[in-house]
Design an enzyme around this catalytic site. Structure first.
Site, PDB file in Angstrom:
ATOM      1  N   GLU A  64       0.825  -1.205   0.000  1.00  0.00           N
ATOM      2  CA  GLU A  64       0.000   0.000   0.000  1.00  0.00           C
ATOM      3  C   GLU A  64       0.864   1.262   0.000  1.00  0.00           C
ATOM      4  O   GLU A  64       0.539   2.250  -0.663  1.00  0.00           O
ATOM      5  CB  GLU A  64      -0.914   0.008   1.229  1.00  0.00           C
ATOM      6  CG  GLU A  64      -2.055  -0.979   1.147  1.00  0.00           C
ATOM      7  CD  GLU A  64      -3.036  -0.641   0.051  1.00  0.00           C
ATOM      8  OE1 GLU A  64      -4.038   0.052   0.317  1.00  0.00           O
ATOM      9  OE2 GLU A  64      -2.793  -1.067  -1.104  1.00  0.00           O
ATOM     10  N   THR A  68      -5.864   8.836  -5.547  1.00  0.00           N
ATOM     11  CA  THR A  68      -5.781   8.692  -4.097  1.00  0.00           C
ATOM     12  C   THR A  68      -4.845   9.713  -3.473  1.00  0.00           C
ATOM     13  O   THR A  68      -5.146  10.316  -2.446  1.00  0.00           O
ATOM     14  CB  THR A  68      -5.307   7.266  -3.737  1.00  0.00           C
ATOM     15  OG1 THR A  68      -6.256   6.332  -4.243  1.00  0.00           O
ATOM     16  CG2 THR A  68      -5.187   7.098  -2.237  1.00  0.00           C
TER      17      THR A  68
END
Length: 335
Positions: free
Chosen positions: A150, A203
């Site tokens: 991530e 994001t």
């Protein structure tokens, strides 16, 4: 220490007892934040999701041999791709850099959707390589490697997507230092309606818009909502779940990036939704409902509105996925 029988088996096949030549895994999409739980709450869906095939190779090293469904958007270099990079970290940790690994990644979910696309891929890869090598680590022990993926994908190693993708169900990240993940119950009738509008909300950009300072009263409101949501989940109190899923900190800023957000919310609530909010950093949105028919209806009405506005979308309906990643054993499965 291996037994003589295990040593003989390794010599004969090249694979130690309990290990495999090939593993094919599906890992699910996830909804992070759950409106009021920024970076600490998330749940797994049954669909969509990604698939990874991992097989042994003759020469040592990790190779990314194929990626499909990404329209060429994902890195092919093993050090930059979240799946291969996390697999390399895993192999280093368990001391198995001597083996050869080939990876195929098959994307079935949209990239940049706010549904944990990178998390699904990374979790599928880690779960597969762990299975391939006889499961030396538990699912929870795989979490730090998934978080590394991530961080590579979006610059922030949070666990609110990878934890539910790996463990299934609804998860609470109580703390990061040390990592403390708590499984929360899912009321049996709870269904999620999810819609991914075809608009771009990166994001990294969405995170940069978030306020770094908040008013104390707003913080108190948010704490109360998170506590109310957790209590509602434990008590199967759908009304409490619905009224607790309010976000006064993050949503007001991120909603600006999502066309028709407030109209979609109005339509969802009018259609019987318990709650409505942004999935992750968006642009996907989700609503909770108390049955499949209601959830399907919410998905349909939101998609119809987006179509009328000239915005394409994908729609999904799912119960809470309590299983997480799963091995695909049907050799005829379509990838």
């Amino acid at each position: 220490m291996k037994t003589i029988m295990e040593q003989q088996e390794t010599t004969k096949t090249g694979v130690a007892s309990g290990e495999r030549d090939k593993v094919h895994v599906f890992a699910p999409a996830t909804v992070a934040n759950m409106v009021c739980g920024f970076d600490v709450l998330g749940f797994a869906l049954h669909e969509p999701g990604d698939e990874v095939v991992i097989r042994r190779a003759g020469e040592p090293g990790v190779r990314l041999v194929n990626i499909t469904g990404d329209e060429g958007r994902l890195p092919r270099e093993v050090s930059r791709n979240t799946v291969s990079a996390s697999v390399i970290s895993f192999l280093q940790y368990i001391g198995r850099c001597d083996i050869g690994i080939e990876i195929e990644l098959h994307k079935h979910m949209p990239i940049g959707s706010g549904l944990g696309s990178s998390a699904a891929s990374t979790v599928a890869g880690l779960y597969a390589v762990n299975k391939l090598l006889g499961s030396p680590l538990s699912r929870r022990e795989l979490l730090p490697f998934a978080m590394e993926g991530e961080e590579l994908a979006c610059g922030h190693g949070h666990a609110d997507n990878v934890a539910p993708a790996l463990l299934g169900g609804i998860t609470l990240i109580r703390g990061y230092n040390p990592l403390d993940v708590v499984a929360l119950p899912a009321p049996p009738a709870l269904h999620a309606s999810v819609v991914f509008p075809h608009v771009d909300v990166p994001t990294r950009d969405a995170r940069q818009m978030i306020r770094t300072k908040v008013a104390l009263q707003d913080a108190v409101t948010q704490w109360g909502n998170v506590a109310g949501l957790v209590a509602g989940l434990f008590r199967n109190d759908y009304e409490l779940i619905g009224r607790s899923m309010q976000d006064v900190l993050i949503e007001p800023t991120r909603a600006i990036l999502i066309p028709e957000f407030y109209e979609m919310r109005r339509l969802a609530i009018d259609a019987g939704a318990l709650s409505f909010g942004i999935s992750g950093s968006g642009p996907s949105v989700f609503a909770f409902a108390q049955n499949a028919e209601q959830a399907n209806g919410i998905t349909s009405v939101i998609q119809a509105h987006l179509t009328a506005q000239g915005i394409g979308s994908h729609g999904y309906m799912s119960k809470i996925n309590m299983e997480g990643p799963k091995e695909i054993t049907n050799k005829h499965a379509v990838i």
